[in-house]
Scaffold this active site. Structure first.
Site, short mmCIF file in Angstrom:
data_model
loop_
_atom_site.label_atom_id
_atom_site.label_comp_id
_atom_site.label_asym_id
_atom_site.label_seq_id
_atom_site.Cartn_x
_atom_site.Cartn_y
_atom_site.Cartn_z
N ASN A 15 6.62 -0.84 -1.66
CA ASN A 15 5.45 -1.66 -1.97
C ASN A 15 5.58 -3.01 -1.25
OD1 ASN A 15 7.29 -3.21 -3.44
ND2 ASN A 15 6.63 -2.43 -5.43
N ASP A 204 2.48 9.35 -8.94
CA ASP A 204 3.09 8.02 -9.06
C ASP A 204 2.20 6.96 -8.42
OD1 ASP A 204 5.59 6.29 -9.55
OD2 ASP A 204 5.21 6.02 -7.41
#
Length: 329
Positions: A15, A204
């Site tokens: 991320n 996810d």
């Protein structure tokens, strides 16, 4: 029988804060499990097969993994029934600059061998040799427990996530999200069915969007409750992965993720539920410290019921963790 794969974590695995996505690790875990179970199921002469993922037990993310670290995924077969294989997987992260290693994940996966000639035919599994009789007895207990829970979960997950116009902040409707994906050849096994790891990665991703929308901070996967694969997803299907928040504690969020498959090229088959699971996320500051989570505001009776069910799961797991950390007499 054991197997290990290793891979360095790249920027597209993480991320914006540099933490590797939980879905990336789940996909690697499934790849290792699929390889070792397929090898085992083809270890004797007979009809050839590919091992298909049926279930993933609860998986905790013990420590975050970062860009530049190497993930070492080791898999071992720990039990076989007549038609299924249990695989235990451990994930270690390695800082290649310092040599430091740490355990990041432990997971248990269940596979079934499907014939290459007929995908609906489940073949028999070659038995494993146990070093102790207790290992077989303990494995049989785990097998019976997961089999029962899979059946209960399949009947429980019949509802769908509906969009709501102009939802209020901190409500279920405000953060709920969906992702639509057309299943292509690169997503699939030799059978033309989706890899379990591909599905988990998408699940996810949706859960992460729900968590980020709710708290508007950096978020990471803390754990995944058992993922049940109720039915196979064929190449060419359109899958809808939907996520909604079900419960919040002071510092964690539980998100239910549902996967529905729509066989658009086969008019004889209706849309069906393919997989389901609960993901738990935590909110982190820029320094990596856990932050308080905005409390969820359930509005409808169904939302309030799911909140209480989520609270029950949270308290049960909290009590279990505390029991494991108590000093031995």
């Amino acid at each position: 029988m054991a197997f290990q794969l290793s891979r360095i974590m790249r920027p597209d695995d993480a991320n914006v804060a540099g933490n590797v996505h939980g879905g990336t690790i789940l996909k690697m875990i499934e790849e290792a499990g699929a390889i070792i179970s397929t090898r085992h199921c083809n270890s004797q002469n007979g009809e050839r097969c590919v091992a298909a993922l049926a279930r993933v037990e609860r998986t905790d993310f013990l420590s975050p993994m970062c860009i530049g670290e190497v993930a070492h995924v080791s898999a071992e077969i720990t039990y076989t029934s007549k038609h299924s294989v249990e695989v235990q997987v451990n994930v270690m992260s390695e800082n290649i600059l310092t040599g430091a290693k740490k355990l990041t994940n432990k997971a248990t996966l269940w596979y079934v061998p499907l014939s290459l000639k007929n995908v609906d035919k489940v073949l028999e599994v070659p038995p494993v040799v146990y070093s102790r009789q207790e290992q077989e007895e303990e494995g049989r207990k785990r097998y019976e427990a997961q089999k029962l829970e899979r059946m209960e979960t399949k009947w429980r997950n019949g509802d769908i996530v509906q969009p709501v116009l102009n939802p209020e902040p901190n409500t279920v409707s405000y953060s709920q999200s969906s992702l639509i994906h057309l299943v292509g050849p690169s997503d699939c096994t030799l059978h033309g069915f989706v890899h379990g790891g591909v599905t988990m990665k998408l699940m996810d991703e949706v859960a992460g969007i729900v968590a980020a929308r709710h708290c508007k901070t950096n978020i990471v996967t803390a754990s995944v409750d058992a993922i049940n694969f109720h039915d196979k997803i064929r190449k060419g299907c359109v899958i809808t992965i939907s996520g909604r928040m079900t419960f919040t504690s002071n510092k964690s969020m539980e998100i239910e993720v549902l996967v529905d498959a729509d066989p658009v090229v086969d008019s004889s088959q209706k849309r069906y539920r393919a997989a389901s699971a609960f993901f738990t996320y935590v909110s982190l500051s820029q320094e990596g410290r856990s932050l308080p989570v905005p409390q969820l505001v359930p509005e409808t009776e169904d939302e309030k019921k799911r909140f209480e069910e989520g609270k029950g799961r949270y308290l049960q797991m909290k009590a279990k963790r505390q029991g494991h950390t108590e000093p031995q007499p």
